[in-house]
Each structure stands twice: as structure tokens, then as C-alpha cells.
Scaffold this active site. Structure first.
Site, PDB file in Angstrom:
ATOM      1  N   SER A 304       4.417  -3.518  -3.550  1.00 12.55           N
ATOM      2  CA  SER A 304       5.024  -4.433  -4.493  1.00 12.55           C
ATOM      3  C   SER A 304       4.359  -4.401  -5.865  1.00 12.55           C
ATOM      4  O   SER A 304       4.444  -3.407  -6.571  1.00 12.55           O
ATOM      5  CB  SER A 304       4.975  -5.833  -3.872  1.00 12.55           C
ATOM      6  N   ASP A 315       3.631   7.081 -14.430  1.00  6.26           N
ATOM      7  CA  ASP A 315       4.779   7.556 -15.207  1.00  6.26           C
ATOM      8  C   ASP A 315       4.426   7.806 -16.663  1.00  6.26           C
ATOM      9  O   ASP A 315       5.018   8.682 -17.310  1.00  6.26           O
ATOM     10  CB  ASP A 315       5.924   6.545 -15.126  1.00  6.26           C
ATOM     11  N   LYS A 329       7.675  -0.901  -1.445  1.00  4.02           N
ATOM     12  CA  LYS A 329       8.455  -2.137  -1.552  1.00  4.02           C
ATOM     13  C   LYS A 329       8.931  -2.303  -2.991  1.00  4.02           C
ATOM     14  O   LYS A 329       8.137  -2.573  -3.889  1.00  4.02           O
ATOM     15  CB  LYS A 329       7.652  -3.358  -1.147  1.00  4.02           C
TER      16      LYS A 329
END
Length: 543
Positions: A304, A315, A329
Site C-alpha cells: 500500500s 519511476d 496492494k
């Protein structure tokens, strides 16, 4: 994880099919976003549910608890949606909320139950128990005059006895080594802060380490404070440990990511059926560690909000992700208060990393066992031991800012894989912990040798103290008293690791997490790899 709270459920209840099929929209009528003009199907379903419940109440052969039937119906209905939509009964809500709100009201101790007796592992710093002089190793024998030792107390029951509203009082009778009589303490309960940043310390002259256990209400301020203290000590490189971190508040993850990302960069975006649940979150505030080498530690227990931070760092090529593939999740929950004090946690959107990855692993509504057993499947198929066992879906390939390929579809895959180390582990070692034998022995040792250990100081303890063979023999005796039979072959295999862990747990009894983690991490393969990769992280930071 959730815009408001993290939700974990792995318990499947019996399925009340008739009620489950009909009650769905009954709840929807009480939540944000329910239609103001219900369809005829909605009304038919609602009417049917009321009819069934009425007939059960009036005509069923035995007396029934209608409230219990409704609770079961709600729970099982929600299981048909996704693994993280959940219903929290009012009686369970306070304890769950306290873990994310960052505080609770009670007497302020960490405890464990050894041989059916409550042992104080540590009085919490600044709490009422510490102020009254309650010590690690004290045994709670009575609470408000009632015997609590030797009667099969559970952790939940102890919490119920000792927690309570601030200002209320509870009397505990303590057995303390060296004292012939029980010692009574009348403790006025108070707000007890719970810390979500377990520890922060300098690994060496340049590298700082911060362990974040969950993303609670206070996490960002704790993280910020730790970051500034480490910078004051000369930190130039940073390890953020998110292993085992199940997540929590999404906005706290955004704030922490903002501390390490420069300029205006997307951190995460959410996409829901309702436009109001589709949001984009960017960095923008001036962070305190926008430059410098950065490594994020993750494993199969990182979920999460942990994955939001790791995904944004990966990224944008801001640092390295080291460890094993995270939980996976990518669903966001909204907390909805119900009229009886219970709470509905409803999945309202999916979140995506800046490159567009949904890292939610696959699931089937109603099949919670399979969903939560996926972690065991990783163990079975060898993924925890070899990165070659990780299966990627080429249709879910994305690119980082600098063109590196990353994958969606089930967790954050680390840049550098660290296999689960089994060289020194054994079933006997695991049983030493599961029977509380290590914890029982180390709490007692720390209590009996507190004066000498405190005088020694942590630095000398870390560098010079050794767990002797005699100490391990005493630990084995404790284990045998807990009905754990000695296994010589497995003991020899795990002896080196057991010494290291025993030393760490003794340090915890004296210096809390500040003593535990610097020693524990010396055998943590993910941590050791993170430190070795700092030069590689430095290259990314300087591009």
C-alpha cells in the site's frame, strides 16, 4: 494504502447466501455516493432482505440474534467485492483506529505473556507506568484486585483490562525480582503516543537509516524529525526501511515521497468510478533530502503506502529499490462511519505509480484465502530465493523517467533482488521465537543485569558484548520449560544467528529500538545489501 486507513482481513466467515445476495444495497443507502434515485432492483433487493430478516425474527424455530445475522451478512457481502473492502464492528474499531491515529489511552507498557503471566517488556517512554517506576521484567499478577496470572489470559484481554479513558485509574499488583511482597501501583491512564518510525541512526559517518513501521497520522512528522536529526549528524546518504510495512494513510506516503523528490513530480494518482475519487498527487514542497544517495528497502510484507513511496522513487529514478517484490496492494479505501459506531471501509479507487503502473495483484471477489495465500505461493515457487522465478507480464511493462523497464501487475519489483537467507535458519530457531522462549530469556537477562549493562553503555555493548555458550544453555532450559524439545543438529546450524538475535533482544530490553536495530540489522541481508549498493545509488542521484 487507503486515503484514510489501512485494511487487512484474512478471516473467512460462513456464507449466509440469502442475506448476502440481498443486503448489498442496504448498506449502499447509508454511504457517500449512493444513488438518490434507487432503481427498482435496489428497492426489490431491500424489500427482500427485510422480508427474510422479519420472517427469521418472527417465525424461526429457535431464538436468534438479528444483529449478529446482519453483521455476518454485511461481512460476507463485502468479501464478494475485493479483499480490502471491510466492515469493522464498533467493538473492534477503537483498537484498530489507535494504530493509525498514533496514540491510545492506557497505562503505557509493552507486554508479553510468558508461562501464563503478564511480563512488562518495556514501560513506554513518557507514559504513566514509566513515571511511577514500573520496570521491564515486572510481572503483573493482579489488576484491580483480581488475579490475572495462571488463568489463561490472552493479549486481547490484557489490552481490555489496561486500556481505558484518560484520567481513569487502574491498580496493578506487581511481582518484582528481589521483592518478597507484591507492589501495588495505582496508575492514572493517559494518552500514550504510538510511534510509527521505529528507529533512526547513523550507520557510519555518511549513511543514515530510518525504519518506518507503518504510515499513521504522526508518521510524517516523526520521519521529518528523524531526517533532520540525521542530517545534523552529517548524513549524506539515506536508507529508508519499509520492509514489513503494511501501509496506512496515503497522504503520509505522499508527504514522505515529497521529502526526497525535487521539483514538481507526480507521486501517485488514483482512478475511481466517481470523479471525486480520481486525484493526482505531486511533489512541490522543498524537501529535506532531495539530493544524495537513496535506497528503499522492501519485501513481501511492504504494502500500500509503502508501495506508493517505492514506486515513485523507482519511476523517477531517484534511488534504488532493494529487497524482494512487495505485497501488491493498489486499492484505496474510504472510511465511512455507520450509525451504530461501526465503520465501513469501502474501496473507492485504484492507485497508480507515476509511470502508470497498477501494482494491485490479481484477486477474485470472495476468495480471500487464495488472495492472502499468494505470499505463500511465492515461497512455494521459489520466488523468495531467486529473482528468476518472478513471472512478468510483458503487456504490463512501463518505463521510468530514464527509460528503465518496470512492471505492473503485482507489487514493486526491486532493482536489486535479495533472496531470503536460510543458511542459518531452522525450525528449532523459529520455535524458539514462536514459544516466546527467546523473548522470555532476554527480558529476564536484561532485568537481572541492567545495572552492569547500563554502565557499559551501548557502544561498548555493541562492540564487546558476546552471548556465551553458557547463556545459550540457559536459553535452551527456558525453551524446555516451554515444552520445546532440544534439537542439537538444528541448534548447531542456527547457533551463530541465534547469538546475534539474542544479543539484539537483550539490547532491546535496555535501550529499546535504539539498541535493537543496530545489532539486528547486522544479520539482515536486505540491509547489508542496501549499504553495499550506496555507490550505485549515488550514480543515480548524480545523473
Amino acid at each position: 494504502m487507503s486515503t484514510h486507513k489501512n485494511s487487512n482481513r484474512a478471516i473467512t466467515l460462513p456464507l449466509y447466501i440469502t442475506i448476502t445476495l440481498c443486503v448489498g444495497v442496504f448498506i449502499g443507502a447509508n454511504m457517500v455516493g449512493a444513488s438518490s434515485s434507487p432503481s427498482s432492483n435496489f428497492m426489490q433487493s431491500l424489500t427482500k432482505f427485510r422480508q427474510v430478516l422479519t420472517h427469521i425474527e418472527n417465525d424461526y424455530v429457535d431464538e436468534v440474534d438479528s444483529d449478529e445475522l446482519v453483521e455476518s451478512a454485511i461481512t460476507n457481502m463485502l468479501e464478494e467485492l475485493d479483499p480490502h473492502t471491510a466492515y469493522i464492528p464498533a467493538k473492534d474499531l477503537e483498537l484498530i483506529q489507535s494504530k493509525l491515529q498514533g496514540n491510545y489511552e492506557g497505562i503505557g507498557i509493552e507486554f508479553n505473556i510468558f508461562k501464563d503471566t503478564i511480563h512488562v517488556v518495556s514501560p513506554l517512554s513518557g507514559g504513566p507506568s514509566e513515571k511511577l517506576g514500573i520496570r521491564a521484567g515486572d510481572q503483573i499478577v493482579k489488576v484491580d484486585g483480581d488475579i490475572v496470572a495462571g488463568i489463561g489470559m490472552t493479549n486481547q484481554k490484557v489490552v481490555e483490562l489496561l486500556r481505558g479513558p484518560g484520567g481513569s485509574e487502574v491498580t496493578v499488583s506487581i511481582k518484582r525480582d528481589g521483592e518478597d511482597e507484591l507492589i501495588d501501583f495505582t496508575i492514572e491512564r493517559d494518552v500514550i503516543p504510538q510511534y510509527s518510525v521505529d528507529v533512526s541512526y547513523m550507520v557510519n559517518d555518511e549513511i543514515g537509516y530510518i525504519k518506518v513501521a507503518r504510515f499513521a497520522n504522526s508518521t510524517y512528522l516523526e520521519f521529518k524529525d528523524a531526517l533532520l536529526r540525521l542530517k545534523d549528524q552529517g548524513m549524506k546518504k539515506l536508507v529508508i526501511d519499509l520492509t514489513g510495512n503494511p501501509g496506512g494513510y496515503l497522504n503520509r506516503a505522499v508527504q514522505i515521497a515529497d521529502e526526497v523528490l525535487s521539483g514538481k513530480q507526480m507521486i501517485v494518482y488514483t482512478d475511481g468510478k466517481e470523479k471525486r475519487y480520481s486525484e493526482q498527487h505531486y511533489s512541490g514542497e522543498k524537501g529535506d533530502f532531495e539530493e544524495g544517495s537513496l535506497v528503499i528497502m522492501v519485501d513481501e510484507g511492504s504494502a500500500s503506502a509503502s508501495e506508493i513511496v517505492a514506486g515513485a522513487v523507482q519511476d523517477h529514478d531517484r534511488g534504488l529499490i532493494v529487497g524482494r517484490r512487495s505485497f501488491g496492494k493498489g486499492l484505496v479505501q474510504k472510511m465511512i462511519d455507520l450509525t451504530d459506531g461501526s465503520e465501513l471501509r469501502l474501496t473507492i479507487s485504484r492507485y497508480y505509480t507515476p509511470s502508470g503502473r497498477s501494482i494491485q495483484k490479481t484477486y477474485e471477489g470472495g476468495n480471500l484465502d487464495e488472495y492472502y495465500m499468494e505470499a505463500y505461493e511465492r515461497y512455494e515457487n521459489g520466488e523468495l530465493y531467486s529473482s528468476d522465478s518472478i513471472k512478468f507480464n510483458d503487456s504490463l511493462a512501463f518505463k521510468t523517467d530514464k527509460g528503465r523497464i518496470v512492471y505492473g501487475g503485482g507489487g514493486i519489483t526491486p532493482d536489486f533482488f535479495v533472496p531470503l537467507d536460510t543458511a542459518y535458519s531452522s525450525r528449532y530457531l523459529n520455535r524458539l521465537f514462536s514459544t516466546n522462549s527467546v523473548q522470555e530469556y532476554t527480558v529476564k537477562y536484561a532485568q537481572e543485569n541492567r545495572v552492569e549493562l547500563v554502565e557499559m553503555g551501548f557502544d561498548n555493548y555493541e562492540s564487546k558484548f558476546e552471548v556465551t555458550d553458557q547463556m545459550l544453555e540457559e536459553l535452551i532450559e527456558v525453551a524446555e520449560g516451554n515444552q520445546l524439545k532440544f534439537n542439537e543438529r538444528e541448534f548447531k546450524r542456527s547457533k551463530k544467528l541465534l547469538k546475534q538475535l539474542t544479543k539484539a533482544y537483550i539490547a532491546r530490553g535496555i535501550w529499546d529500538n535504539d539498541g535493537f536495530y543496530p545489532i539486528f540489522n547486522q544479520q539482515d541481508e536486505i540491509f547489508l545489501k542496501a549499504i553495499k549498493l550506496m555507490d550505485e545509488a549515488d550514480k543515480i542521484a548524480k545523473r
